[in-house]
Design a protein around this motif. Structure first.
Motif: not given
Ligand SMILES: Cc1cc2nc3c(=O)[nH]c(=O)nc-3n(C[C@H](O)[C@H](O)[C@H](O)COP(=O)(O)O)c2cc1C
Length: 159
Positions: A20-42
């Motif tokens: 939902e946060l991604q959706k709101v930020l995108v609607s305000r002109g931002a680029e936003a990506e969502v990841h689960h931490i298990r899929d990402v190297n910190p």
């Protein structure tokens, strides 16, 4: 503005907030990506203007995986971030009907402060934090959560 959002949702509520946060930020002109931490190297997070981290709560603290993830994050000092925790909504004691006091609640709600300490220690700058409640252990999110996401987004990227 480019925002990268990392959550550690187990039952899906934190993921719903992240999306939902991604959706709101995108609607305000931002680029936003969502990841689960298990899929990402910190240690190799994608570059962004702002990072959003999130964790569910276990016995008052962030999920162990989220704590480990945070401890391994490598980002330049002064990088901006925001954090949201998901918590079980405070409920009256089954026997006495008494609501927990703020001291009792604080004991079961240290997720944000624990994560903040870790991110502080590497010099990140917190822009905002927010707590989202679930009404049962597995959810759903408490009523009104979408407007809470909008307020959270206001503090990251004003409309
Ligand atoms: C074993 C266990 C312990 C929990 N302990 C706490 C707690 O101490 N404080 C709290 O606010 N919520 C607690 N919760 C509720 C979680 O915060 C809730 O399940 C989670 O935020 C839901 O997020 P998710 O759907 O993204 O996984 C606990 C849940 C489980 C399963």
């Amino acid at each position: 503005m480019h925002v990268e959002i990392f959550h550690a949702s187990k039952f899906g509520n934190g993921e719903q907030v992240a999306k939902e946060l991604q959706k709101v930020l995108v609607s305000r002109g931002a680029e936003a990506e969502v990841h689960h931490i298990r899929d990402v190297n910190p240690k190799k997070l994608p570059s962004a203007d702002l990072y959003v981290f999130s964790s569910p709560t276990r016995i008052g603290k962030p999920l162990r995986g989220a704590r480990r993830f945070a401890a391994k994050v490598r980002l330049p000092a002064e990088t901006k971030y925001a954090f949201f925790a998901t918590h079980g909504a405070p409920r009256p004691d089954k026997r006495t009907g008494r609501m927990p006091t703020s001291e009792e609640m604080a004991k079961w709600q240290r997720t944000t402060s624990v994560m903040e300490e870790t991110f502080d220690s590497i010099g990140l700058i917190k822009m905002a934090d927010m707590t989202f409640y679930v009404t049962g252990i597995r959810g759903p999110l408490e009523e009104g959560w979408r407007s809470k996401v909008a307020s959270f987004a206001d503090r990251i990227l004003p409309p």
